[in-house]
Design a protein around this motif. Structure first.
Motif, mmCIF file in Angstrom:
data_model
loop_
_atom_site.group_PDB
_atom_site.id
_atom_site.type_symbol
_atom_site.label_atom_id
_atom_site.label_comp_id
_atom_site.label_asym_id
_atom_site.label_seq_id
_atom_site.Cartn_x
_atom_site.Cartn_y
_atom_site.Cartn_z
ATOM 1 N N ILE A 59 28.166 47.206 47.994
ATOM 2 C CA ILE A 59 29.675 47.405 47.947
ATOM 3 C C ILE A 59 30.282 48.171 48.966
ATOM 4 O O ILE A 59 29.410 49.207 49.460
ATOM 5 N N ILE A 90 30.258 42.865 47.973
ATOM 6 C CA ILE A 90 31.463 42.928 47.441
ATOM 7 C C ILE A 90 32.372 44.137 48.019
ATOM 8 O O ILE A 90 31.911 45.054 48.369
ATOM 9 N N ARG A 91 33.351 43.313 48.245
ATOM 10 C CA ARG A 91 34.306 44.251 49.343
ATOM 11 C C ARG A 91 35.597 44.929 48.303
ATOM 12 O O ARG A 91 36.098 43.923 47.677
ATOM 13 N N ILE A 92 35.895 46.097 48.518
ATOM 14 C CA ILE A 92 36.880 46.693 47.683
ATOM 15 C C ILE A 92 37.702 47.412 48.503
ATOM 16 O O ILE A 92 37.161 48.116 49.218
ATOM 17 N N SER A 93 38.950 47.315 48.348
ATOM 18 C CA SER A 93 39.985 48.188 49.365
ATOM 19 C C SER A 93 39.883 49.448 48.703
ATOM 20 O O SER A 93 40.100 49.937 47.675
ATOM 21 N N TYR A 98 40.341 54.468 40.894
ATOM 22 C CA TYR A 98 40.113 53.164 40.387
ATOM 23 C C TYR A 98 40.092 52.999 38.883
ATOM 24 O O TYR A 98 39.612 54.105 38.197
ATOM 25 N N GLU A 102 39.320 47.695 37.054
ATOM 26 C CA GLU A 102 39.126 47.235 38.511
ATOM 27 C C GLU A 102 37.576 46.989 38.997
ATOM 28 O O GLU A 102 37.277 46.140 39.407
ATOM 29 N N VAL A 103 36.915 48.174 38.509
ATOM 30 C CA VAL A 103 35.810 48.087 38.845
ATOM 31 C C VAL A 103 34.855 47.051 38.122
ATOM 32 O O VAL A 103 34.050 46.174 38.785
ATOM 33 N N THR A 105 35.832 44.241 36.983
ATOM 34 C CA THR A 105 36.204 42.901 37.567
ATOM 35 C C THR A 105 35.647 42.828 38.895
ATOM 36 O O THR A 105 35.183 41.435 39.251
ATOM 37 N N ALA A 106 35.308 43.812 40.026
ATOM 38 C CA ALA A 106 34.650 43.718 40.926
ATOM 39 C C ALA A 106 33.164 43.323 40.872
ATOM 40 O O ALA A 106 32.679 42.650 41.626
ATOM 41 N N THR A 108 32.065 41.503 38.336
ATOM 42 C CA THR A 108 31.715 40.532 37.454
ATOM 43 C C THR A 108 30.746 39.670 37.909
ATOM 44 O O THR A 108 30.647 39.092 39.031
#
Length: 168
Positions: A59, A90-93, A98, A102-103, A105-106, A108
């Protein structure tokens, strides 16, 4: 993240790429050249299987620094390393907080993966090493509590010590 992951994974913060990936022995004299490319890079989090510590995904939190040209090149390189190893990145802005949704979904699909087995002609099974994506070989334990039992072992042993037990 802990709320979402629960006991499905161990969360390892700031892990060096050299601790996740290795350079294949086939590169010969170029080993240090390639090792140098991964030695100074890290991923923000690595999720690992709690039983085997097998990496499940990396991540990366992308803050404003990821918009400059140098960071962009670094990000492309890191994505290629993960892709070549068949490991999800997994790239998260990055932001100050959060929501659980949101977590979730990332992440999944991260915990729904089974070992990668492919069947080719003549019903021959090929199992790919989860760390280096090489076709694994069947080996038999010669000592210890598993003596006589067969397992899949990585052909890059001792550099890669990944194994997958064969369920009887």
């Amino acid at each position: 993240m802990r709320q979402c992951v629960g006991n499905k994974a161990v969360i390892c913060p700031k892990v060096g790429l050299k601790d996740i990936f290795f350079i294949d022995k086939g590169v010969g004299k170029d080993y240090m050249k390639y090792f140098g490319k991964i030695a100074q890079k890290h991923v923000d989090f690595l999720l690992c299987d709690p039983d085997s510590m097998e990496p499940l995904c990396g991540i990366e939190l992308d803050d404003i620094s990821h918009t400059n040209k140098k960071a962009y090149k670094r990000d492309i390189f890191v994505e290629k390393v993960y892709n070549d190893a068949n490991l999800e990145l997994i790239r998260i802005s990055s932001k100050s907080g959060y929501t659980l949704s949101e977590v979730e979904t990332a992440l999944t699909g991260v915990f729904d993966k089974s070992k990668k087995i492919f069947t080719i002609q003549n019903n021959t099974e090929i199992v790919l090493c989860p760390k280096c994506s090489m076709p694994m070989v069947i080996r038999k334990a010669s000592k210890g509590q598993n003596a006589g039992k067969e397992f899949y072992g990585c052909p890059n042993f001792p550099k890669c010590k990944e194994i997958i037990n064969i369920d009887c």
